[in-house]
Scaffold this active site. Structure first.
Site, PDB file in Angstrom:
ATOM      1  N   TYR A  27     -45.923  59.045  40.991  1.00  0.00           N
ATOM      2  CA  TYR A  27     -46.529  58.579  42.255  1.00  0.00           C
ATOM      3  C   TYR A  27     -45.568  57.670  43.007  1.00  0.00           C
ATOM      4  O   TYR A  27     -45.695  56.438  42.964  1.00  0.00           O
ATOM      5  CB  TYR A  27     -47.829  57.816  41.972  1.00  0.00           C
ATOM      6  CG  TYR A  27     -48.880  58.639  41.278  1.00  0.00           C
ATOM      7  CD1 TYR A  27     -49.418  59.770  41.889  1.00  0.00           C
ATOM      8  CD2 TYR A  27     -49.338  58.291  40.017  1.00  0.00           C
ATOM      9  CE1 TYR A  27     -50.373  60.537  41.248  1.00  0.00           C
ATOM     10  CE2 TYR A  27     -50.302  59.055  39.366  1.00  0.00           C
ATOM     11  CZ  TYR A  27     -50.810  60.175  39.995  1.00  0.00           C
ATOM     12  OH  TYR A  27     -51.757  60.929  39.361  1.00  0.00           O
ATOM     13  N   TRP A  31     -50.152  54.061  47.487  1.00  0.00           N
ATOM     14  CA  TRP A  31     -51.509  54.609  47.426  1.00  0.00           C
ATOM     15  C   TRP A  31     -52.506  53.515  47.805  1.00  0.00           C
ATOM     16  O   TRP A  31     -52.347  52.349  47.425  1.00  0.00           O
ATOM     17  CB  TRP A  31     -51.830  55.122  46.020  1.00  0.00           C
ATOM     18  CG  TRP A  31     -51.709  56.604  45.882  1.00  0.00           C
ATOM     19  CD1 TRP A  31     -52.724  57.510  45.916  1.00  0.00           C
ATOM     20  CD2 TRP A  31     -50.511  57.383  45.697  1.00  0.00           C
ATOM     21  NE1 TRP A  31     -52.242  58.783  45.759  1.00  0.00           N
ATOM     22  CE2 TRP A  31     -50.896  58.735  45.625  1.00  0.00           C
ATOM     23  CE3 TRP A  31     -49.163  57.061  45.587  1.00  0.00           C
ATOM     24  CZ2 TRP A  31     -49.977  59.767  45.450  1.00  0.00           C
ATOM     25  CZ3 TRP A  31     -48.236  58.071  45.419  1.00  0.00           C
ATOM     26  CH2 TRP A  31     -48.651  59.412  45.352  1.00  0.00           C
ATOM     27  N   TRP A  33     -56.054  52.650  47.252  1.00  0.00           N
ATOM     28  CA  TRP A  33     -56.831  51.730  46.409  1.00  0.00           C
ATOM     29  C   TRP A  33     -55.990  51.128  45.296  1.00  0.00           C
ATOM     30  O   TRP A  33     -56.305  50.060  44.789  1.00  0.00           O
ATOM     31  CB  TRP A  33     -58.162  52.304  45.950  1.00  0.00           C
ATOM     32  CG  TRP A  33     -58.249  53.425  44.955  1.00  0.00           C
ATOM     33  CD1 TRP A  33     -57.339  54.402  44.703  1.00  0.00           C
ATOM     34  CD2 TRP A  33     -59.368  53.676  44.085  1.00  0.00           C
ATOM     35  NE1 TRP A  33     -57.826  55.258  43.747  1.00  0.00           N
ATOM     36  CE2 TRP A  33     -59.062  54.838  43.350  1.00  0.00           C
ATOM     37  CE3 TRP A  33     -60.586  53.063  43.864  1.00  0.00           C
ATOM     38  CZ2 TRP A  33     -59.939  55.385  42.410  1.00  0.00           C
ATOM     39  CZ3 TRP A  33     -61.462  53.605  42.925  1.00  0.00           C
ATOM     40  CH2 TRP A  33     -61.133  54.749  42.214  1.00  0.00           C
ATOM     41  N   ASP A  34     -54.872  51.802  44.948  1.00  0.00           N
ATOM     42  CA  ASP A  34     -53.935  51.172  44.017  1.00  0.00           C
ATOM     43  C   ASP A  34     -53.426  49.858  44.610  1.00  0.00           C
ATOM     44  O   ASP A  34     -53.411  48.825  43.948  1.00  0.00           O
ATOM     45  CB  ASP A  34     -52.724  52.085  43.749  1.00  0.00           C
ATOM     46  CG  ASP A  34     -53.102  53.389  43.062  1.00  0.00           C
ATOM     47  OD1 ASP A  34     -53.830  54.193  43.672  1.00  0.00           O
ATOM     48  OD2 ASP A  34     -52.676  53.602  41.912  1.00  0.00           O
ATOM     49  N   TYR A  79     -42.736  64.155  44.267  1.00  0.00           N
ATOM     50  CA  TYR A  79     -44.193  64.288  44.460  1.00  0.00           C
ATOM     51  C   TYR A  79     -44.520  65.474  45.366  1.00  0.00           C
ATOM     52  O   TYR A  79     -43.849  65.702  46.375  1.00  0.00           O
ATOM     53  CB  TYR A  79     -44.759  62.995  45.084  1.00  0.00           C
ATOM     54  CG  TYR A  79     -46.261  63.077  45.274  1.00  0.00           C
ATOM     55  CD1 TYR A  79     -47.126  62.833  44.211  1.00  0.00           C
ATOM     56  CD2 TYR A  79     -46.814  63.427  46.507  1.00  0.00           C
ATOM     57  CE1 TYR A  79     -48.503  62.928  44.368  1.00  0.00           C
ATOM     58  CE2 TYR A  79     -48.189  63.528  46.678  1.00  0.00           C
ATOM     59  CZ  TYR A  79     -49.022  63.279  45.612  1.00  0.00           C
ATOM     60  OH  TYR A  79     -50.379  63.377  45.778  1.00  0.00           O
ATOM     61  N   GLY A 158     -60.714  59.295  44.808  1.00  0.00           N
ATOM     62  CA  GLY A 158     -59.814  58.603  43.886  1.00  0.00           C
ATOM     63  C   GLY A 158     -60.024  59.058  42.447  1.00  0.00           C
ATOM     64  O   GLY A 158     -59.321  58.625  41.544  1.00  0.00           O
ATOM     65  N   ASP A 160     -59.980  62.366  41.046  1.00  0.00           N
ATOM     66  CA  ASP A 160     -59.625  63.669  41.589  1.00  0.00           C
ATOM     67  C   ASP A 160     -60.349  64.875  41.000  1.00  0.00           C
ATOM     68  O   ASP A 160     -60.752  65.757  41.734  1.00  0.00           O
ATOM     69  CB  ASP A 160     -58.118  63.902  41.425  1.00  0.00           C
ATOM     70  CG  ASP A 160     -57.280  62.778  42.025  1.00  0.00           C
ATOM     71  OD1 ASP A 160     -57.869  61.775  42.488  1.00  0.00           O
ATOM     72  OD2 ASP A 160     -56.052  62.892  42.025  1.00  0.00           O
ATOM     73  N   ARG A 193     -53.669  66.831  33.028  1.00  0.00           N
ATOM     74  CA  ARG A 193     -53.700  66.925  34.493  1.00  0.00           C
ATOM     75  C   ARG A 193     -54.715  67.996  34.918  1.00  0.00           C
ATOM     76  O   ARG A 193     -55.142  68.811  34.111  1.00  0.00           O
ATOM     77  CB  ARG A 193     -52.294  67.303  35.023  1.00  0.00           C
ATOM     78  CG  ARG A 193     -51.212  66.277  34.741  1.00  0.00           C
ATOM     79  CD  ARG A 193     -51.371  65.016  35.548  1.00  0.00           C
ATOM     80  NE  ARG A 193     -51.458  65.271  36.980  1.00  0.00           N
ATOM     81  CZ  ARG A 193     -51.674  64.322  37.905  1.00  0.00           C
ATOM     82  NH1 ARG A 193     -51.814  63.067  37.544  1.00  0.00           N
ATOM     83  NH2 ARG A 193     -51.757  64.624  39.168  1.00  0.00           N
ATOM     84  N   TYR A 342     -57.501  63.889  32.702  1.00  0.00           N
ATOM     85  CA  TYR A 342     -57.687  63.134  33.927  1.00  0.00           C
ATOM     86  C   TYR A 342     -59.088  62.563  34.070  1.00  0.00           C
ATOM     87  O   TYR A 342     -59.565  61.875  33.174  1.00  0.00           O
ATOM     88  CB  TYR A 342     -57.289  64.028  35.109  1.00  0.00           C
ATOM     89  CG  TYR A 342     -56.391  63.269  36.061  1.00  0.00           C
ATOM     90  CD1 TYR A 342     -55.531  62.296  35.595  1.00  0.00           C
ATOM     91  CD2 TYR A 342     -56.426  63.498  37.429  1.00  0.00           C
ATOM     92  CE1 TYR A 342     -54.740  61.578  36.464  1.00  0.00           C
ATOM     93  CE2 TYR A 342     -55.626  62.794  38.294  1.00  0.00           C
ATOM     94  CZ  TYR A 342     -54.791  61.843  37.806  1.00  0.00           C
ATOM     95  OH  TYR A 342     -54.026  61.139  38.669  1.00  0.00           O
ATOM     96  N   GLU A 386     -51.563  54.842  32.544  1.00  0.00           N
ATOM     97  CA  GLU A 386     -52.412  55.203  33.686  1.00  0.00           C
ATOM     98  C   GLU A 386     -53.882  55.258  33.246  1.00  0.00           C
ATOM     99  O   GLU A 386     -54.764  54.770  33.930  1.00  0.00           O
ATOM    100  CB  GLU A 386     -51.969  56.572  34.238  1.00  0.00           C
ATOM    101  CG  GLU A 386     -52.720  56.999  35.496  1.00  0.00           C
ATOM    102  CD  GLU A 386     -52.237  58.337  36.056  1.00  0.00           C
ATOM    103  OE1 GLU A 386     -51.370  58.978  35.425  1.00  0.00           O
ATOM    104  OE2 GLU A 386     -52.737  58.727  37.131  1.00  0.00           O
TER     105      GLU A 386
HETATM  106  C1  GLC Z   1     -54.302  59.817  41.164  1.00  0.00           C
HETATM  107  C2  GLC Z   1     -55.644  59.143  40.974  1.00  0.00           C
HETATM  108  C3  GLC Z   1     -55.916  58.246  42.145  1.00  0.00           C
HETATM  109  C4  GLC Z   1     -54.777  57.262  42.315  1.00  0.00           C
HETATM  110  C5  GLC Z   1     -53.411  57.941  42.341  1.00  0.00           C
HETATM  111  C6  GLC Z   1     -52.264  56.951  42.240  1.00  0.00           C
HETATM  112  O1  GLC Z   1     -54.280  60.675  42.235  1.00  0.00           O
HETATM  113  O2  GLC Z   1     -56.663  60.068  40.785  1.00  0.00           O
HETATM  114  O3  GLC Z   1     -57.126  57.559  41.996  1.00  0.00           O
HETATM  115  O4  GLC Z   1     -54.954  56.503  43.462  1.00  0.00           O
HETATM  116  O5  GLC Z   1     -53.304  58.825  41.271  1.00  0.00           O
HETATM  117  O6  GLC Z   1     -52.398  56.135  41.110  1.00  0.00           O
END
Ligand code: GLC
Length: 419
Positions: A27, A31, A33-34, A79, A158, A160, A193, A342, A386
């Site tokens: 990632y 992002w 909410w991260d 990505y 969030g 997924d 995944r 996941y 994670e």
């Molecule tokens: C994945 C998670 C998501 C998060 C992202 C980065 O897509 O499902 O909730 O924000 O990874 O960590």
């Protein structure tokens, strides 16, 4: 057992200058909410850096108020799908075309309370941006004007690949997707995944939005995927309450926020599914509830919803009997439960933290403490992963993960002597 210094090291190492990537490789961008949750971690040792995280995310806000789920600050081929696939970004920066759970106002409230010498003018700007984002959910994503806030892509939840999305995703036509190269499975084992069939549907929905120029109002009209997620809804209700506190400091419109909260609570209560004994996702295309509750049912207390509390807690206790480590993301009694794939079973540290906040507030102290102790055991045994297998506790997904390290700090999981 990691120390607070180890957690701080993870954040510093993932800091690309004003924003923090969730983890390198898997990632590589910012992002939504991260960043909000990571700001809580930064706040424990570098408050100005925490504010920077908030403001850098808000810098990508669209003119219609939406705060996007990914901000693509610098191209990174590790990505997929990147900015060239999304072709979105109606604000100052290239972004994805959807949003993510709005936990940011709750993080900001915490920053504000820890900062008595706050700069009110700067806070007022942040308040206006947060308020515009919350209004966007109401204006664009509540087609029935009933507090039933919808998502138009599983990534927007969030979480997924929850089994909740399987039935609504079945209506998505993947015949025009074409060939593409996934990148996630080159970083992480494929068994951890989403499947290829799921991925095709995610990409088809990206194409669907792109074909409509990412006009959110048009997308809601005919998106094959239009679902109410109890997670997004609970988080928005809490964020509205926290926004209310901020509004009272900067002279915001508290009456309007209160009206929104009331409508949202009405919507959340309509997610109750008596057969599943939980607050369940609702597919607005079919009017059907998901038959099984996911972990967001336990965010009711966090949202301040007390209806059905006893029934919800009895379910919580039943889940706890099936796993070594709370809280699995999906019902461990369900045939769809998968402890490593996941969002179909694994535990997320930050989710435990949110659920525990709510449970402590309604007097469920023992359960809140159980969540804290399990989170500490997981990170203690498997470092800042994670997510984790709720049966064995093994680390899954990406490693050196920012929000796991941030929660370690924000929840005070380190030994006092380490700090
Ligand atoms: C994945 C998670 C998501 C998060 C992202 C980065 O897509 O499902 O909730 O924000 O990874 O960590």
């Amino acid at each position: 057992m990691p120390t607070d210094a180890d957690a701080r090291h993870v954040l510093r190492n993932n800091d690309l200058g004003g924003y923090t990537v969730p983890t390198h490789g898997l990632y590589p961008y910012q992002w939504n909410w991260d960043s909000a949750l990571v700001a809580k971690g930064w706040a424990t040792f570098d408050p100005p850096r925490a504010w920077q995280e908030v403001e850098s995310l808000l810098a990508a806000q669209w003119p219609n108020g939406m705060v996007p789920h990914i901000v693509f600050r610098q191209p990174d081929p590790s990505y997929f799908p990147g900015p060239e696939v999304w072709r979105a970004g109606q604000g100052a920066l290239p972004t994805s075309g959807i949003s993510q759970p709005p936990v940011l106002a709750s993080a900001v409230r915490r920053l504000v309370e820890a900062d008595p010498a706050r700069d009110l003018r700067r806070l007022e700007t942040v308040y206006r941006q947060l308020d515009a984002w919350h209004r966007w959910w109401h204006d664009v994503r509540d087609p029935q004007n009933a507090g039933l806030i919808t998502i138009t892509h599983p990534w927007e939840s969030g979480r997924d690949n929850l089994p909740d999305w399987d039935a609504p995703l079945a209506a998505v036509d993947t015949s025009g997707v074409g060939s593409y190269q996934r990148r996630d499975t080159s970083h992480v084992a494929a068994a951890m995944r989403p499947t290829q069939a799921d991925y095709d549907r995610y990409i088809a929905l990206v194409q669907f939005g792109r074909e409509r120029g990412w006009d959110a109002k048009r997308i809601v009209v005919d998106s094959p995927f239009l679902v109410v997620d109890p997670g997004v809804l609970a988080i928005l209700i809490r964020a509205e309450r926290d926004l209310l506190t901020i509004a009272s400091l900067v002279g915001g419109d508290c009456a309007a926020i209160n009206r929104r909260i009331e409508r949202l609570i009405g919507g959340f209560e309509r997610l109750w599914n008596p057969e599943a004994k939980g607050f369940c996702s609702l597919d607005l295309r079919t009017g059907e509830h998901c038959a099984t509750a996911n972990a967001a049912s336990f965010l009711a207390a966090y949202a301040g919803v007390t209806a059905h509390h006893r029934t919800v807690m009895a379910q919580f206790a039943e889940w706890a009997e099936r796993v070594q480590f709370m809280l699995p993301s999906f019902d461990p009694r369900s045939p769809e439960f998968d402890p490593v794939r996941y969002w179909r079973g694994p535990v997320w540290a930050f989710f435990n933290y949110l659920v525990a906040i709510g449970l402590a507030e309604v007097g469920e102290r023992e359960w809140a403490e159980r969540l804290r102790a399990d989170t500490k055991r997981l990170i203690g045994g498997s470092w800042f992963a994670e997510y984790y297998d709720p049966k064995s506790g093994i680390a899954c997904g990406g490693q050196e993960f920012s929000w796991t390290a941030a929660i370690w700090l924000a929840w005070g999981l380190g030994e006092v002597a380490d700090r």
